[in-house]
Scaffold this motif. Structure first.
Motif, PDB file in Angstrom:
ATOM      1  N   GLY A   2       0.830  -1.198   0.000  1.00 30.62           N
ATOM      2  CA  GLY A   2       0.000   0.000   0.000  1.00 30.62           C
ATOM      3  C   GLY A   2       0.864   1.247   0.000  1.00 30.62           C
ATOM      4  N   ILE A   3       0.369   2.309   0.631  1.00 36.20           N
ATOM      5  CA  ILE A   3       1.111   3.565   0.734  1.00 36.20           C
ATOM      6  C   ILE A   3       2.187   3.403   1.802  1.00 36.20           C
ATOM      7  CG2 ILE A   3       0.947   6.016   1.300  1.00 36.20           C
ATOM      8  CD1 ILE A   3      -1.965   5.903   0.385  1.00 36.20           C
ATOM      9  N   GLU A   4       3.440   3.532   1.404  1.00 34.51           N
ATOM     10  CA  GLU A   4       4.515   3.331   2.382  1.00 34.51           C
ATOM     11  C   GLU A   4       4.542   4.476   3.396  1.00 34.51           C
ATOM     12  OE1 GLU A   4       8.305   1.429   1.481  1.00 34.51           O
ATOM     13  OE2 GLU A   4       7.812   1.735  -0.626  1.00 34.51           O
ATOM     14  N   ASP A   5       4.441   4.101   4.676  1.00 35.70           N
ATOM     15  CA  ASP A   5       4.410   5.061   5.771  1.00 35.70           C
ATOM     16  C   ASP A   5       5.446   4.625   6.798  1.00 35.70           C
ATOM     17  OD1 ASP A   5       3.885   6.550   8.036  1.00 35.70           O
ATOM     18  OD2 ASP A   5       1.715   6.365   7.910  1.00 35.70           O
ATOM     19  N   GLU A   6       6.471   5.438   6.999  1.00 33.16           N
ATOM     20  CA  GLU A   6       7.546   5.062   7.915  1.00 33.16           C
ATOM     21  C   GLU A   6       7.051   4.884   9.344  1.00 33.16           C
ATOM     22  OE1 GLU A   6      10.574   4.165   7.168  1.00 33.16           O
ATOM     23  OE2 GLU A   6      10.080   4.450   5.055  1.00 33.16           O
ATOM     24  N   VAL A   7       5.984   5.615   9.717  1.00 31.71           N
ATOM     25  CA  VAL A   7       5.458   5.493  11.078  1.00 31.71           C
ATOM     26  C   VAL A   7       4.900   4.094  11.312  1.00 31.71           C
ATOM     27  CG1 VAL A   7       3.724   6.320  12.707  1.00 31.71           C
ATOM     28  CG2 VAL A   7       4.946   7.945  11.267  1.00 31.71           C
ATOM     29  N   ILE A   8       4.035   3.630  10.391  1.00 31.90           N
ATOM     30  CA  ILE A   8       3.455   2.297  10.586  1.00 31.90           C
ATOM     31  C   ILE A   8       4.523   1.220  10.423  1.00 31.90           C
ATOM     32  CG2 ILE A   8       2.698   1.975   8.189  1.00 31.90           C
ATOM     33  CD1 ILE A   8       0.266   0.505   9.284  1.00 31.90           C
ATOM     34  N   ILE A   9       5.481   1.432   9.520  1.00 27.74           N
ATOM     35  CA  ILE A   9       6.540   0.437   9.353  1.00 27.74           C
ATOM     36  C   ILE A   9       7.327   0.281  10.646  1.00 27.74           C
ATOM     37  CG2 ILE A   9       8.743  -0.023   8.175  1.00 27.74           C
ATOM     38  CD1 ILE A   9       7.496   1.121   5.641  1.00 27.74           C
ATOM     39  N   LYS A  10       7.638   1.385  11.314  1.00 29.23           N
ATOM     40  CA  LYS A  10       8.374   1.310  12.581  1.00 29.23           C
ATOM     41  C   LYS A  10       7.597   0.556  13.647  1.00 29.23           C
ATOM     42  CE  LYS A  10      11.314   5.402  12.246  1.00 29.23           C
ATOM     43  NZ  LYS A  10      11.613   6.745  12.814  1.00 29.23           N
ATOM     44  N   ASN A  11       6.254   0.655  13.579  1.00 29.37           N
ATOM     45  CA  ASN A  11       5.424  -0.010  14.588  1.00 29.37           C
ATOM     46  C   ASN A  11       5.199  -1.490  14.304  1.00 29.37           C
ATOM     47  OD1 ASN A  11       4.096   1.877  16.769  1.00 29.37           O
ATOM     48  ND2 ASN A  11       4.265   3.098  14.901  1.00 29.37           N
ATOM     49  N   ILE A  12       5.393  -1.912  13.066  1.00 29.13           N
ATOM     50  CA  ILE A  12       5.102  -3.318  12.749  1.00 29.13           C
ATOM     51  C   ILE A  12       6.310  -4.114  12.284  1.00 29.13           C
ATOM     52  CG2 ILE A  12       2.704  -2.799  12.145  1.00 29.13           C
ATOM     53  CD1 ILE A  12       3.477  -3.036   9.214  1.00 29.13           C
ATOM     54  N   GLU A  13       7.434  -3.435  11.968  1.00 30.41           N
ATOM     55  CA  GLU A  13       8.557  -4.170  11.402  1.00 30.41           C
ATOM     56  C   GLU A  13       9.240  -5.101  12.405  1.00 30.41           C
ATOM     57  OE1 GLU A  13      11.356  -1.402   9.908  1.00 30.41           O
ATOM     58  OE2 GLU A  13      11.712  -0.429  11.846  1.00 30.41           O
ATOM     59  N   ASN A  48      10.191  -0.088 -20.121  1.00 28.79           N
ATOM     60  CA  ASN A  48      11.644  -0.286 -20.117  1.00 28.79           C
ATOM     61  C   ASN A  48      12.254  -0.053 -18.734  1.00 28.79           C
ATOM     62  OD1 ASN A  48      11.737  -0.783 -22.929  1.00 28.79           O
ATOM     63  ND2 ASN A  48      11.521   1.423 -23.276  1.00 28.79           N
ATOM     64  N   ASP A  49      11.428   0.353 -17.795  1.00 26.99           N
ATOM     65  CA  ASP A  49      11.913   0.615 -16.432  1.00 26.99           C
ATOM     66  C   ASP A  49      11.000  -0.121 -15.468  1.00 26.99           C
ATOM     67  OD1 ASP A  49      13.041   1.619 -14.139  1.00 26.99           O
ATOM     68  OD2 ASP A  49      11.973   3.529 -14.230  1.00 26.99           O
ATOM     69  N   LYS A  50      11.211  -1.416 -15.308  1.00 27.08           N
ATOM     70  CA  LYS A  50      10.329  -2.254 -14.501  1.00 27.08           C
ATOM     71  C   LYS A  50      10.525  -1.944 -13.014  1.00 27.08           C
ATOM     72  CE  LYS A  50      10.167  -5.860 -17.991  1.00 27.08           C
ATOM     73  NZ  LYS A  50      10.422  -7.258 -18.338  1.00 27.08           N
ATOM     74  N   MET A  51       9.584  -1.225 -12.471  1.00 25.39           N
ATOM     75  CA  MET A  51       9.708  -0.745 -11.100  1.00 25.39           C
ATOM     76  C   MET A  51       8.560  -1.284 -10.260  1.00 25.39           C
ATOM     77  SD  MET A  51       9.511   3.169  -9.732  1.00 25.39           S
ATOM     78  CE  MET A  51       7.800   3.270 -10.258  1.00 25.39           C
ATOM     79  N   HIS A  52       8.905  -2.072  -9.260  1.00 24.56           N
ATOM     80  CA  HIS A  52       7.867  -2.594  -8.362  1.00 24.56           C
ATOM     81  C   HIS A  52       7.442  -1.490  -7.409  1.00 24.56           C
ATOM     82  CE1 HIS A  52       5.725  -5.749  -6.152  1.00 24.56           C
ATOM     83  NE2 HIS A  52       6.004  -5.022  -5.101  1.00 24.56           N
ATOM     84  N   ASN A  53       6.151  -1.277  -7.245  1.00 28.06           N
ATOM     85  CA  ASN A  53       5.643  -0.260  -6.340  1.00 28.06           C
ATOM     86  C   ASN A  53       4.499  -0.836  -5.524  1.00 28.06           C
ATOM     87  OD1 ASN A  53       4.185   2.052  -5.259  1.00 28.06           O
ATOM     88  ND2 ASN A  53       5.438   3.301  -6.605  1.00 28.06           N
ATOM     89  N   LEU A  54       4.615  -0.760  -4.214  1.00 30.43           N
ATOM     90  CA  LEU A  54       3.621  -1.347  -3.315  1.00 30.43           C
ATOM     91  C   LEU A  54       2.236  -0.737  -3.502  1.00 30.43           C
ATOM     92  CD1 LEU A  54       5.745  -1.430  -0.015  1.00 30.43           C
ATOM     93  CD2 LEU A  54       5.226  -3.350  -1.511  1.00 30.43           C
ATOM     94  N   GLU A  55       2.184   0.506  -4.004  1.00 34.51           N
ATOM     95  CA  GLU A  55       0.893   1.187  -4.129  1.00 34.51           C
ATOM     96  C   GLU A  55       0.052   0.646  -5.275  1.00 34.51           C
ATOM     97  OE1 GLU A  55       0.872   5.418  -4.008  1.00 34.51           O
ATOM     98  OE2 GLU A  55       2.732   5.520  -2.860  1.00 34.51           O
ATOM     99  N   TYR A  56       0.647  -0.084  -6.208  1.00 34.39           N
ATOM    100  CA  TYR A  56      -0.073  -0.514  -7.403  1.00 34.39           C
ATOM    101  C   TYR A  56      -0.687  -1.907  -7.274  1.00 34.39           C
ATOM    102  CZ  TYR A  56       2.490   3.306  -9.646  1.00 34.39           C
ATOM    103  OH  TYR A  56       2.998   4.541  -9.978  1.00 34.39           O
ATOM    104  N   ILE A  57      -0.486  -2.566  -6.157  1.00 38.54           N
ATOM    105  CA  ILE A  57      -0.852  -3.988  -6.066  1.00 38.54           C
ATOM    106  C   ILE A  57      -2.349  -4.216  -6.259  1.00 38.54           C
ATOM    107  CG2 ILE A  57      -0.991  -5.934  -4.446  1.00 38.54           C
ATOM    108  CD1 ILE A  57       1.860  -5.209  -3.587  1.00 38.54           C
ATOM    109  N   ASN A  58      -3.194  -3.380  -5.686  1.00 38.31           N
ATOM    110  CA  ASN A  58      -4.638  -3.570  -5.875  1.00 38.31           C
ATOM    111  C   ASN A  58      -5.042  -3.405  -7.327  1.00 38.31           C
ATOM    112  OD1 ASN A  58      -5.721  -4.259  -3.358  1.00 38.31           O
ATOM    113  ND2 ASN A  58      -5.639  -2.157  -2.653  1.00 38.31           N
TER     114      ASN A  58
END
Length: 285
Positions: free
Chosen positions: A238-249, A269-279
């Motif tokens: 989803g939307i990467e949020d450093e606050v939630i990552i710190k609380n769950i990592e 030509n620039d294959k970029m994985h992005n967590l926001e696009y998964i849905n």
């Protein structure tokens, strides 16, 4: 195979995300993303501020038309996904009836016993999880009809075909079923970050058993710790949020969710994985 162009609209309580996607076989590229801060349509609907509902639809349509210009650029279909507190998701048990046509009436009776709603105001979907001799255990999804109509009306205003309306956890289940997740575990926790809140889904034997919407707060993070202690791995997207990552990592085997077959990129030509696009990818893959 000719590329297929698709629009995906994700409706959240704080914003609208519009993805312009292009599909070719099993790969999907993201041509453009637009995020507009907008309150939930149900906030207007529940308060019966109809002028604001019309404004809500018009803003979305105007944004898409401005991007596409006069010729639609080949886009003819729209997919929608949403999951908020207005969409009810429950695991329930009903009697194992012989005639499957009786299942919906049994569900209506069961759900209205403990949730004070008018079932006629919802679209009902259900999935049978398992059954034993006397009971059927199923997952029930109730989507407000007025929110579904909103999607149809937006599509009609754009003269495009509304292809599908999905709940976020159901998209995740599809991705699991297609075995698209890298290094997936049988029993896992999935956390989808949605900005002001997050969706917590618990999967047992690759089946999502429970799904919750939680606001970001110390109490919510404590609930996550309690609910996830018996699971092997926690996946985050989803939307990467450093606050939630710190609380769950610190959770056991925390990792960012990665898809192994779908190509998620803004440029082929620039294959970029992005967590926001998964849905969006999960909707059309």
């Amino acid at each position: 195979m000719i590329n297929k162009k698709i629009i995906n609209i994700e409706i959240n309580d704080a914003y609208i995300k519009i993805l312009f996607l292009k599909k070719h076989k099993k790969s999907v590229s993201v041509e453009k993303t637009i995020i507009k801060p907008m309150n939930s349509p149900n906030e207007y609907i529940n308060n019966k501020i109809l002028d604001n509902v019309e404004l809500y639809k018009s803003e979305i349509v105007k944004t898409i038309k401005t991007e596409l210009g006069d010729k639609n650029k080949g886009y003819k279909e729209i997919y929608y996904n949403m999951q908020n507190e207005d969409i009810l998701i429950r695991n329930i048990s009903i009697l194992n009836v012989k005639n499957k046509k009786d299942i919906k009436s049994m569900i209506e009776f069961e759900i209205t016993q403990y949730i004070p709603i008018n079932i006629k105001n919802y679209i009902m979907e259900y999935k049978i999880l398992n059954s034993n001799g006397s009971n059927i255990n199923l997952k029930l999804i109730l989507v407000p009809i007025i929110m579904a109509n909103l999607c149809y009306e937006i599509s009609d205003m754009l003269n495009m075909k509304p292809k599908k309306l999905s709940v976020n956890f159901d998209i995740l289940q599809k991705i699991i079923d297609l075995d698209l997740i890298e290094d997936i575990c049988e029993n896992a926790v999935f956390i989808e970050d949605k900005g002001n809140e997050f969706i917590l889904s618990l999967a047992k034997n690759r089946i999502i058993d429970e799904s919750y919407i939680l606001h970001k707060s110390p109490n919510s993070y404590e609930s996550v710790l309690n609910l996830t202690k018996d699971f092997d791995t926690v996946y985050y997207y989803g939307i990467e949020d450093e606050v939630i990552i710190k609380n769950i990592e610190t959770l056991k085997n925390f990792k960012k969710l990665e898809l192994k077959e779908a190509v998620i990129s803004k440029d082929e030509n620039d294959k970029m994985h992005n967590l926001e696009y998964i849905n969006g990818i999960g909707m059309i893959i």
